[in-house]
Design an enzyme around this catalytic site. Structure first.
Site, PDB file in Angstrom:
ATOM      1  N   HIS A 210       0.832  -1.206   0.000  1.00 55.85           N
ATOM      2  CA  HIS A 210       0.000   0.000   0.000  1.00 55.85           C
ATOM      3  C   HIS A 210       0.871   1.263   0.000  1.00 55.85           C
ATOM      4  O   HIS A 210       0.693   2.163  -0.832  1.00 55.85           O
ATOM      5  CB  HIS A 210      -0.901  -0.047   1.241  1.00 55.85           C
ATOM      6  CG  HIS A 210      -1.791   1.136   1.442  1.00 55.85           C
ATOM      7  ND1 HIS A 210      -3.151   1.108   1.214  1.00 55.85           N
ATOM      8  CD2 HIS A 210      -1.527   2.396   1.880  1.00 55.85           C
ATOM      9  CE1 HIS A 210      -3.673   2.289   1.494  1.00 55.85           C
ATOM     10  NE2 HIS A 210      -2.706   3.095   1.902  1.00 55.85           N
ATOM     11  N   GLU A 211       1.827   1.315   0.914  1.00 57.92           N
ATOM     12  CA  GLU A 211       2.637   2.530   1.034  1.00 57.92           C
ATOM     13  C   GLU A 211       3.553   2.739  -0.172  1.00 57.92           C
ATOM     14  O   GLU A 211       3.791   3.870  -0.600  1.00 57.92           O
ATOM     15  CB  GLU A 211       3.453   2.511   2.328  1.00 57.92           C
ATOM     16  CG  GLU A 211       2.608   2.649   3.592  1.00 57.92           C
ATOM     17  CD  GLU A 211       1.665   3.840   3.557  1.00 57.92           C
ATOM     18  OE1 GLU A 211       2.008   4.875   2.960  1.00 57.92           O
ATOM     19  OE2 GLU A 211       0.563   3.729   4.113  1.00 57.92           O
ATOM     20  N   HIS A 214       1.710   4.482  -2.783  1.00 58.99           N
ATOM     21  CA  HIS A 214       1.782   5.951  -2.658  1.00 58.99           C
ATOM     22  C   HIS A 214       3.132   6.457  -3.182  1.00 58.99           C
ATOM     23  O   HIS A 214       3.196   7.465  -3.887  1.00 58.99           O
ATOM     24  CB  HIS A 214       1.632   6.377  -1.197  1.00 58.99           C
ATOM     25  CG  HIS A 214       0.268   6.174  -0.621  1.00 58.99           C
ATOM     26  ND1 HIS A 214      -0.879   6.578  -1.255  1.00 58.99           N
ATOM     27  CD2 HIS A 214      -0.132   5.614   0.560  1.00 58.99           C
ATOM     28  CE1 HIS A 214      -1.937   6.287  -0.500  1.00 58.99           C
ATOM     29  NE2 HIS A 214      -1.506   5.690   0.600  1.00 58.99           N
TER      30      HIS A 214
END
Lengths: 315, 199
Positions: A210-211, A214
């Site tokens: 997920h990170e 980003h």
């Protein structure tokens, strides 16, 4: 333009030209969603969008110039394992499983990862730092290396209920010392001991996926709620807020949105076991954002003159 | 000189008790609630005056960057409430009627800054806008780039920024406007229970 109007205009555009590239539409929608700044006094502008619009312009320019990033981008990873005594310690097996998982999931986007350094650091203040504080800045400034040429991952126990946070690629030029990804140490897979907070449905390694999403330029699927342009991705549904748990096959609560809540998307907040995919447009956006903003990692030096031309046309 | 002493006192206080975090102060929402005429926790006028003077002194000191200024302002918010923190009235408020701001209304914030503008020197007003802008940007950056353990954690984290802004503005508004102020005047609210605030 509200969400329903946006969907209508998108549908019309698709009917008119089945193969139309709708990124210009997205850019237009993004512009419409942001109040005009000229004439507004300095002070409290809506806290966002310049960077978001800039990213949309980049994508539009890349498509206009038929610039496609091909080949594999290998991202060297430097792990900084922040610890407070024994708390925060990670095993080699955990790090290797995490990187193997990243390589499987990011393969369609042409991004691969390779660990080049693992450093253990004892520092209780950095271990329990809060987002946006001096401790974060000190930690990253002291430990981060070659942020343009690799991915710095800091594992620790961030405060405020955070599993992790990241920097966006378009922040790299302005604050290179802060670039990187911060992960809760208990979010990595294959922990030899269960995390003290039970239940803990976040220990399969999806926080890193997920990170790093980003870090590669992706927003949350619920970015902007029901309002256009949402997460700037048209093959994810509008989502009012973050999902919790794993509520599969739940209709979106956004008016006019007929698709289900994207709980299986890596960029939602569902449990790790629930997360299963990126959409094709998210995969494309990762290629574009990494190729454009993290160009020092990209193998496409042969087309760098075109990239420079695109850069000049935008900036 | 008086302001310098006040500033020194605030900085010294920040080295004591609970450390304040730049741009964050969940107690800012309590300040708004306690400023109203129907406040569940009455705060004496002279304490409001001291709070206002403390904020004005900090905003008028150009030696700080936005983060350091925000840190001292957050500490000033906590200092205002410190004498009441353990009181039954405050605890009752936290248990029963406490609210937090989950989403700031930009137009409402701007309108309140307009109401403050006439009473502050231009440089202080610029500093105030800079701090509020920085707080909102940091909150937005966090919201865009982080993964929280739960929606409750996310709500609470974002509310800390919104409440910091609201508590700051509330302290600078004229008393007659303060008296009719509610948290809903700043944006969307949620009960502290729903946000998981425990103290």
């Amino acid at each position: 333009m509200n969400r329903r109007e946006f969907l209508m205009s998108s549908a019309c555009a698709c009917l008119a030209t089945a193969t139309a590239n709708i990124n210009p539409l997205l850019s237009q929608a993004a512009s419409a969603a942001v109040p005009a700044l000229p004439g507004r006094r300095c002070g409290t502008p809506p806290p966002t969008p310049a960077a978001k619009i800039q990213a949309n312009r980049v994508i539009t320019a890349l498509r206009t110039h038929r610039m496609n990033f091909r080949g594999t981008t290998t991202v060297p990873i430097r792990f900084h394992i922040i610890q407070d005594g024994a708390a925060g310690k990670l095993t080699d097996r955990q790090l290797k499983s995490q990187v193997a998982m990243l390589n499987t999931i990011y393969k369609p986007s042409g991004v691969q990862f390779k660990t080049i350094d693992v450093a253990e650091v004892q520092n209780p203040a950095w271990f329990r730092h809060e987002y946006g504080t001096d401790q974060e800045t000190e930690m990253k400034t002291a430990l981060g290396k070659d942020t343009e040429g690799c991915l710095n991952i800091y594992t620790c126990e961030p405060g405020g209920g955070l599993l992790g946070y990241a920097t966006f690629p378009w922040w790299l030029a302005e604050t290179p010392q802060l670039d990187g990804v911060v992960l809760h140490h208990a979010s990595l897979p294959n922990s030899p001991t269960p995390w003290e907070q039970q239940p803990w449905p976040f220990d399969l390694g999806m926080t890193a996926v997920h990170e790093i999403g980003h870090w590669c330029g992706l927003y949350h699927t619920f970015q902007g709620g029901c309002e256009a342009p949402g997460d700037d991705i048209t093959d994810t549904p509008f989502e009012e807020g973050p999902a919790a748990g794993c509520p599969i096959d739940q209709p979106s609560t956004c008016p006019g949105e007929t698709r289900f809540i994207p709980v299986e998307n890596y960029m939602d907040y569902s449990d790790d076991a629930c997360m299963k995919h990126f959409t094709p447009q998210q995969v494309q956006r990762v290629k574009d954002m990494v190729g454009y903003y993290r160009f020092k990692l990209s193998p496409q030096t042969s087309r760098s003159s075109l990239l420079e031309q695109i850069r000049q046309s935008i900036e | 000189m008086r302001y310098r002493l006040l500033l020194f006192a605030l900085c010294a206080a920040s080295l004591g008790g609970t450390p304040a975090l730049a741009f964050k102060s969940i107690e800012g929402c309590d300040i708004v609630a306690f400023a109203s005429a129907s406040s569940p926790v009455p705060i004496a006028p002279e304490r409001w005056q001291a709070y206002r003077e403390a904020i004005e002194a900090l905003l008028g000191d150009s030696s700080h960057d936005a983060r350091a200024l925000a840190l001292a302002l957050a500490q000033a918010e906590q200092n205002l409430l410190a004498p009441d923190k353990g009181s039954p009235a405050y605890q009752g408020y936290l248990a029963d009627s406490c609210q937090l701001i989950v989403k700031l209304n930009g137009d409402a914030v701007e309108a309140k800054l307009d109401q403050i503008e006439a009473s502050l020197p231009a440089s202080s007003m610029a500093a105030l806008r800079q701090v509020i802008d920085a707080a909102r940007r940091q909150m937005d950056n966090l919201d865009r780039s982080a993964r929280f353990r739960s929606n409750q954690d996310r709500t609470l984290a974002l509310a800390a920024y919104n409440c910091f802004v609201a508590g700051l503005i509330a302290g600078l508004l004229p008393p007659e406007i303060q008296a009719s102020l509610t948290l809903a005047d700043f944006g969307d609210t949620v009960s502290c229970k729903d946000a998981g605030r425990t103290g």
